[in-house]
Design a protein around this motif. Structure first.
Motif, PDB file in Angstrom:
ATOM      1  N   TRP A  31       0.837  -1.209   0.000  1.00 33.64           N
ATOM      2  CA  TRP A  31       0.000   0.000   0.000  1.00 33.64           C
ATOM      3  C   TRP A  31       0.865   1.249   0.000  1.00 33.64           C
ATOM      4  O   TRP A  31       1.164   1.824   1.036  1.00 33.64           O
ATOM      5  CB  TRP A  31      -0.960  -0.036   1.188  1.00 33.64           C
TER       6      TRP A  31
ATOM      7  N   VAL B  89      -9.184  -3.639  -7.599  1.00 33.71           N
ATOM      8  CA  VAL B  89      -9.283  -4.930  -6.918  1.00 33.71           C
ATOM      9  C   VAL B  89      -9.281  -4.664  -5.424  1.00 33.71           C
ATOM     10  O   VAL B  89      -8.349  -4.074  -4.893  1.00 33.71           O
ATOM     11  CB  VAL B  89      -8.126  -5.871  -7.308  1.00 33.71           C
ATOM     12  N   ASP B  90     -10.355  -5.084  -4.751  1.00 33.51           N
ATOM     13  CA  ASP B  90     -10.520  -4.870  -3.311  1.00 33.51           C
ATOM     14  C   ASP B  90      -9.923  -6.063  -2.571  1.00 33.51           C
ATOM     15  O   ASP B  90     -10.427  -7.182  -2.647  1.00 33.51           O
ATOM     16  CB  ASP B  90     -12.007  -4.713  -2.983  1.00 33.51           C
ATOM     17  N   TYR B  91      -8.816  -5.812  -1.856  1.00 38.19           N
ATOM     18  CA  TYR B  91      -8.110  -6.862  -1.106  1.00 38.19           C
ATOM     19  C   TYR B  91      -8.474  -6.859   0.373  1.00 38.19           C
ATOM     20  O   TYR B  91      -7.803  -7.492   1.167  1.00 38.19           O
ATOM     21  CB  TYR B  91      -6.593  -6.662  -1.226  1.00 38.19           C
ATOM     22  N   THR B  92      -9.546  -6.171   0.755  1.00 38.69           N
ATOM     23  CA  THR B  92      -9.907  -6.068   2.163  1.00 38.69           C
ATOM     24  C   THR B  92     -10.226  -7.438   2.754  1.00 38.69           C
ATOM     25  O   THR B  92      -9.802  -7.759   3.857  1.00 38.69           O
ATOM     26  CB  THR B  92     -11.104  -5.119   2.342  1.00 38.69           C
TER      27      THR B  92
ATOM     28  N   ASP C 275     -10.360 -11.833   2.516  1.00 35.43           N
ATOM     29  CA  ASP C 275      -9.424 -12.874   2.101  1.00 35.43           C
ATOM     30  C   ASP C 275      -9.547 -13.185   0.612  1.00 35.43           C
ATOM     31  O   ASP C 275      -8.583 -13.575  -0.024  1.00 35.43           O
ATOM     32  CB  ASP C 275      -9.654 -14.155   2.913  1.00 35.43           C
TER      33      ASP C 275
ATOM     34  N   PRO D 212     -10.004 -11.590  -2.871  1.00 36.75           N
ATOM     35  CA  PRO D 212     -10.024 -10.308  -3.585  1.00 36.75           C
ATOM     36  C   PRO D 212     -11.218 -10.212  -4.533  1.00 36.75           C
ATOM     37  O   PRO D 212     -11.623 -11.196  -5.140  1.00 36.75           O
ATOM     38  CB  PRO D 212      -8.713 -10.306  -4.370  1.00 36.75           C
ATOM     39  N   ARG D 213     -11.775  -9.000  -4.633  1.00 39.37           N
ATOM     40  CA  ARG D 213     -12.950  -8.768  -5.470  1.00 39.37           C
ATOM     41  C   ARG D 213     -12.635  -7.694  -6.509  1.00 39.37           C
ATOM     42  O   ARG D 213     -12.228  -6.585  -6.155  1.00 39.37           O
ATOM     43  CB  ARG D 213     -14.094  -8.306  -4.580  1.00 39.37           C
ATOM     44  N   LYS D 214     -12.822  -8.018  -7.773  1.00 41.19           N
ATOM     45  CA  LYS D 214     -12.576  -7.067  -8.855  1.00 41.19           C
ATOM     46  C   LYS D 214     -13.807  -6.186  -9.036  1.00 41.19           C
ATOM     47  O   LYS D 214     -14.925  -6.681  -9.118  1.00 41.19           O
ATOM     48  CB  LYS D 214     -12.288  -7.821 -10.147  1.00 41.19           C
TER      49      LYS D 214
ATOM     50  N   ASP E  87      -1.011  -1.971  -9.549  1.00 41.75           N
ATOM     51  CA  ASP E  87      -0.452  -3.285  -9.857  1.00 41.75           C
ATOM     52  C   ASP E  87      -0.036  -3.286 -11.326  1.00 41.75           C
ATOM     53  O   ASP E  87      -0.877  -3.273 -12.225  1.00 41.75           O
ATOM     54  CB  ASP E  87      -1.497  -4.369  -9.597  1.00 41.75           C
TER      55      ASP E  87
ATOM     56  N   GLY F   3      -4.967  -1.552  -6.679  1.00 36.33           N
ATOM     57  CA  GLY F   3      -5.220  -2.387  -5.525  1.00 36.33           C
ATOM     58  C   GLY F   3      -5.761  -1.508  -4.414  1.00 36.33           C
ATOM     59  O   GLY F   3      -5.262  -0.395  -4.195  1.00 36.33           O
TER      60      GLY F   3
ATOM     61  N   LYS G 247      -7.409  -1.472  -0.264  1.00 37.38           N
ATOM     62  CA  LYS G 247      -7.661  -2.195   0.982  1.00 37.38           C
ATOM     63  C   LYS G 247      -8.094  -1.204   2.055  1.00 37.38           C
ATOM     64  O   LYS G 247      -7.505  -0.147   2.200  1.00 37.38           O
ATOM     65  CB  LYS G 247      -6.419  -2.950   1.443  1.00 37.38           C
TER      66      LYS G 247
END
Length: 162
Positions: A50, A100-103, A105, A107-109, A149, A156, A158
């Motif tokens: 980040w 892409v949400d890495y919050t 476990d 990841p959600r595009k 990325d 990315g 979070k």
């Protein structure tokens, strides 16, 4: 290659005559150019990538648009874009991006009309986060992390602290 602004202060004789004939103040022009980067790109720690950390303000929650500084954009995002892509945004055009949400476990595009990049006031950039703000119930004071990325060409995201 690094992107930067090139300001044109000097005029040709023909341009000077044209400005004098119109009796207008002279406008300094600028354009986006690529320059050789003497320093290597910032290293990205795979465990903590980040590079851009922001505390969300009330205005950013209401507008669902995150303001990113000139330095953050040029150092951590535009550095990896082509000159044409960066110039497209700098000239005031909206560029739709994938986030892409890495919050969680898994990841959600997120790709929609509410996820975009555009120029803001005072050489800032605005990252539209409409779907993310609604899905994550972001509030003022929440801290988020962002990075570009290079491999996938996505932002990315979070939620670091709520």
């Amino acid at each position: 290659m690094r992107k930067t602004f090139y300001y044109s202060f000097l005029l040709t004789k023909a341009e000077e005559d044209a400005v004098a004939a119109r009796s207008e103040p002279r406008q300094v022009t600028r354009g986006l150019v690529e320059i050789r980067d003497w320093y290597p790109a910032p290293r990205i720690d795979p465990n903590n990538p980040w590079q851009i950390r922001k505390s969300i303000t009330r205005n950013e929650v209401v507008t669902t648009e995150l303001t990113l500084s000139h330095e953050e954009m040029f150092e951590h995002v535009f550095r990896y874009w082509t000159l044409d892509m960066a110039d497209h945004v700098v000239r005031g055009n909206k560029c739709f991006v994938i986030l892409v949400d890495y919050t969680d476990d898994m990841p959600r595009k997120i790709q929609s009309e509410s996820v975009f990049l555009k120029t803001g006031p005072n050489d800032t950039c605005i990252l539209g986060l409409g779907d993310v703000v609604r899905a994550r119930y972001l509030n003022p004071g929440d801290e988020v992390g962002l990075f570009w990325d290079m491999r996938s060409g996505t932002f990315g995201f979070k939620l670091l602290r709520q």
